[in-house]
Design a protein around this motif. Structure first.
Motif, PDB file in Angstrom:
ATOM      1  N   GLY A  18       0.822  -1.205   0.000  1.00 14.64           N
ATOM      2  CA  GLY A  18       0.000   0.000   0.000  1.00 14.64           C
ATOM      3  C   GLY A  18       0.854   1.252   0.000  1.00 14.64           C
ATOM      4  O   GLY A  18       2.074   1.204   0.180  1.00 14.64           O
ATOM      5  N   PRO A  19       0.220   2.399  -0.192  1.00 11.27           N
ATOM      6  CA  PRO A  19       0.958   3.665  -0.179  1.00 11.27           C
ATOM      7  C   PRO A  19       1.405   4.032   1.230  1.00 11.27           C
ATOM      8  O   PRO A  19       0.854   3.553   2.215  1.00 11.27           O
ATOM      9  CB  PRO A  19      -0.074   4.665  -0.702  1.00 11.27           C
ATOM     10  N   GLY A  20       2.431   4.867   1.327  1.00 11.03           N
ATOM     11  CA  GLY A  20       2.847   5.423   2.616  1.00 11.03           C
ATOM     12  C   GLY A  20       3.549   4.435   3.519  1.00 11.03           C
ATOM     13  O   GLY A  20       3.276   4.382   4.721  1.00 11.03           O
ATOM     14  N   SER A  21       4.472   3.648   2.992  1.00 11.00           N
ATOM     15  CA  SER A  21       5.225   2.717   3.818  1.00 11.00           C
ATOM     16  C   SER A  21       6.012   3.479   4.877  1.00 11.00           C
ATOM     17  O   SER A  21       6.636   4.498   4.604  1.00 11.00           O
ATOM     18  CB  SER A  21       6.189   1.908   2.933  1.00 11.00           C
ATOM     19  N   SER A  22       5.957   2.993   6.114  1.00  8.42           N
ATOM     20  CA  SER A  22       6.655   3.637   7.233  1.00  8.42           C
ATOM     21  C   SER A  22       6.881   2.585   8.316  1.00  8.42           C
ATOM     22  O   SER A  22       6.458   1.438   8.173  1.00  8.42           O
ATOM     23  CB  SER A  22       5.800   4.783   7.791  1.00  8.42           C
ATOM     24  N   ALA A  23       7.520   2.989   9.400  1.00  9.77           N
ATOM     25  CA  ALA A  23       7.742   2.067  10.516  1.00  9.77           C
ATOM     26  C   ALA A  23       6.401   1.586  11.077  1.00  9.77           C
ATOM     27  O   ALA A  23       6.265   0.442  11.493  1.00  9.77           O
ATOM     28  CB  ALA A  23       8.564   2.734  11.603  1.00  9.77           C
ATOM     29  N   GLU A  24       5.402   2.459  11.074  1.00  7.36           N
ATOM     30  CA  GLU A  24       4.078   2.105  11.582  1.00  7.36           C
ATOM     31  C   GLU A  24       3.305   1.246  10.581  1.00  7.36           C
ATOM     32  O   GLU A  24       2.579   0.336  10.951  1.00  7.36           O
ATOM     33  CB  GLU A  24       3.284   3.370  11.887  1.00  7.36           C
ATOM     34  N   HIS A  25       3.455   1.548   9.302  1.00  9.67           N
ATOM     35  CA  HIS A  25       2.762   0.836   8.227  1.00  9.67           C
ATOM     36  C   HIS A  25       3.808   0.174   7.329  1.00  9.67           C
ATOM     37  O   HIS A  25       4.119   0.652   6.247  1.00  9.67           O
ATOM     38  CB  HIS A  25       1.894   1.798   7.402  1.00  9.67           C
ATOM     39  N   ARG A  26       4.362  -0.933   7.801  1.00 11.66           N
ATOM     40  CA  ARG A  26       5.491  -1.568   7.114  1.00 11.66           C
ATOM     41  C   ARG A  26       5.155  -2.014   5.688  1.00 11.66           C
ATOM     42  O   ARG A  26       6.014  -2.037   4.834  1.00 11.66           O
ATOM     43  CB  ARG A  26       6.003  -2.745   7.932  1.00 11.66           C
ATOM     44  N   LEU A  27       3.923  -2.399   5.434  1.00  8.94           N
ATOM     45  CA  LEU A  27       3.503  -2.789   4.084  1.00  8.94           C
ATOM     46  C   LEU A  27       2.710  -1.676   3.411  1.00  8.94           C
ATOM     47  O   LEU A  27       1.952  -1.916   2.481  1.00  8.94           O
ATOM     48  CB  LEU A  27       2.649  -4.062   4.143  1.00  8.94           C
ATOM     49  N   GLY A  28       2.887  -0.459   3.907  1.00 10.11           N
ATOM     50  CA  GLY A  28       2.089   0.659   3.414  1.00 10.11           C
ATOM     51  C   GLY A  28       0.734   0.644   4.106  1.00 10.11           C
ATOM     52  O   GLY A  28       0.368  -0.318   4.791  1.00 10.11           O
ATOM     53  N   GLU A  29      -0.014   1.703   3.918  1.00  8.23           N
ATOM     54  CA  GLU A  29      -1.339   1.783   4.538  1.00  8.23           C
ATOM     55  C   GLU A  29      -2.227   0.672   3.990  1.00  8.23           C
ATOM     56  O   GLU A  29      -2.365   0.525   2.784  1.00  8.23           O
ATOM     57  CB  GLU A  29      -1.953   3.158   4.270  1.00  8.23           C
ATOM     58  N   ASP A  30      -2.788  -0.115   4.876  1.00  8.77           N
ATOM     59  CA  ASP A  30      -3.661  -1.249   4.556  1.00  8.77           C
ATOM     60  C   ASP A  30      -2.957  -2.358   3.779  1.00  8.77           C
ATOM     61  O   ASP A  30      -3.605  -3.261   3.242  1.00  8.77           O
ATOM     62  CB  ASP A  30      -4.913  -0.793   3.790  1.00  8.77           C
ATOM     63  N   GLY A  31      -1.636  -2.345   3.721  1.00  9.84           N
ATOM     64  CA  GLY A  31      -0.902  -3.380   2.997  1.00  9.84           C
ATOM     65  C   GLY A  31      -1.107  -4.781   3.545  1.00  9.84           C
ATOM     66  O   GLY A  31      -0.993  -5.766   2.818  1.00  9.84           O
ATOM     67  N   GLY A  32      -1.437  -4.868   4.826  1.00  4.08           N
ATOM     68  CA  GLY A  32      -1.696  -6.174   5.427  1.00  4.08           C
ATOM     69  C   GLY A  32      -2.872  -6.901   4.801  1.00  4.08           C
ATOM     70  O   GLY A  32      -2.965  -8.127   4.878  1.00  4.08           O
ATOM     71  N   PRO A 151      -8.842 -10.057  -4.114  1.00  4.68           N
ATOM     72  CA  PRO A 151      -9.960  -9.318  -4.684  1.00  4.68           C
ATOM     73  C   PRO A 151     -10.104  -7.933  -4.027  1.00  4.68           C
ATOM     74  O   PRO A 151     -10.965  -7.705  -3.180  1.00  4.68           O
ATOM     75  CB  PRO A 151     -11.172 -10.216  -4.411  1.00  4.68           C
ATOM     76  N   LEU A 152      -9.215  -7.059  -4.422  1.00  3.76           N
ATOM     77  CA  LEU A 152      -9.134  -5.723  -3.840  1.00  3.76           C
ATOM     78  C   LEU A 152      -8.492  -4.788  -4.864  1.00  3.76           C
ATOM     79  O   LEU A 152      -7.512  -5.164  -5.508  1.00  3.76           O
ATOM     80  CB  LEU A 152      -8.252  -5.784  -2.579  1.00  3.76           C
ATOM     81  N   LEU A 153      -9.053  -3.596  -5.010  1.00  9.83           N
ATOM     82  CA  LEU A 153      -8.446  -2.562  -5.848  1.00  9.83           C
ATOM     83  C   LEU A 153      -7.862  -1.498  -4.933  1.00  9.83           C
ATOM     84  O   LEU A 153      -8.591  -0.836  -4.211  1.00  9.83           O
ATOM     85  CB  LEU A 153      -9.480  -1.944  -6.793  1.00  9.83           C
ATOM     86  N   PHE A 154      -6.542  -1.354  -4.936  1.00 16.77           N
ATOM     87  CA  PHE A 154      -5.879  -0.356  -4.108  1.00 16.77           C
ATOM     88  C   PHE A 154      -5.949   1.031  -4.732  1.00 16.77           C
ATOM     89  O   PHE A 154      -6.061   2.019  -4.046  1.00 16.77           O
ATOM     90  CB  PHE A 154      -4.405  -0.729  -3.888  1.00 16.77           C
ATOM     91  N   GLY A 155      -5.781   1.100  -6.034  1.00 14.51           N
ATOM     92  CA  GLY A 155      -5.759   2.391  -6.715  1.00 14.51           C
ATOM     93  C   GLY A 155      -4.362   2.962  -6.819  1.00 14.51           C
ATOM     94  O   GLY A 155      -3.966   3.447  -7.864  1.00 14.51           O
TER      95      GLY A 155
END
Length: 191
Positions: A18-32, A151-155
């Motif tokens: 997902g977008p915005g990878s950081s220490a808090e969001h290691r796989l990006g926002e909603d990457g999990g 089955p998900l569209l990230f955009g």
């Protein structure tokens, strides 16, 4: 000799983080969301996940994937096999129980050579992230591609298949398994 298998989860629109990878969001926002099938999936998803380790003698990861996962993989390092981390930053090996992470700064070909030597007759699995997997595909080093299409569209986010125009990799689908959580596709990479 084993095969070189590239394996990764990807959204229906081709996003692997997902977008915005950081220490808090290691796989990006909603990457999990891309990996829920591994942990909360059906029995059929579990059978697909188990094949990741069957016949595998070594793994290859990119540096970002290592940094994202190392704290969550536990004391045994999860893989319990040699892991080769493709990077441009040297680092001493990291040992977590039976898993040794060796950092390779000489490129994907060298990482694969070391992984094949460690794997012997078993397979080498290239796990990602997306940049590392693309490098292996572009270099013609992959025998089999396993895509777990969610089955998900990230955009927007990190795209798996952003490559130079005119770069083609021909595939032959050899298996498919469908669950509510993912469509698991296996392709032979044609040369």
């Amino acid at each position: 000799m084993g095969r070189v298998i590239a394996e990764i989860s990807v959204s229906a629109d081709g996003i692997v983080a997902g977008p915005g990878s950081s220490a808090e969001h290691r796989l990006g926002e909603d990457g999990g969301l891309l990996h829920e099938w591994l942990f909360e999936g059906t029995d059929a998803d579990g059978e697909v996940a188990a094949k990741l380790f069957e016949g595998t003698g070594a793994f290859v990861l990119g540096r970002t994937m290592f940094e994202v996962g190392v704290d969550t993989w536990g004391d045994d390092g999860t893989f319990e096999k040699p892991v080769y981390v493709v990077t441009n930053r040297p680092h001493e090996p990291v040992v977590k129980g039976p898993t040794t992470f060796t950092f390779v700064t000489e490129g994907v070909e060298n990482a694969l050579e070391q992984a094949k030597a460690a794997a012997g007759a078993d397979n080498v699995v290239v796990m990602g992230g997306g940049t590392t997997l693309r490098q292996f595909l572009s270099a013609g080093l992959v025998d089999e591609l396993r895509l777990h299409v969610i089955p998900l569209l990230f955009g927007h986010g990190v795209r798996l298949f952003d490559g130079p125009p005119g770069e083609h990799v021909r595939l032959k689908r050899t298996a498919v398994a469908e669950t509510p959580n993912a469509t698991h596709l296996i392709f032979d990479v044609l040369r």
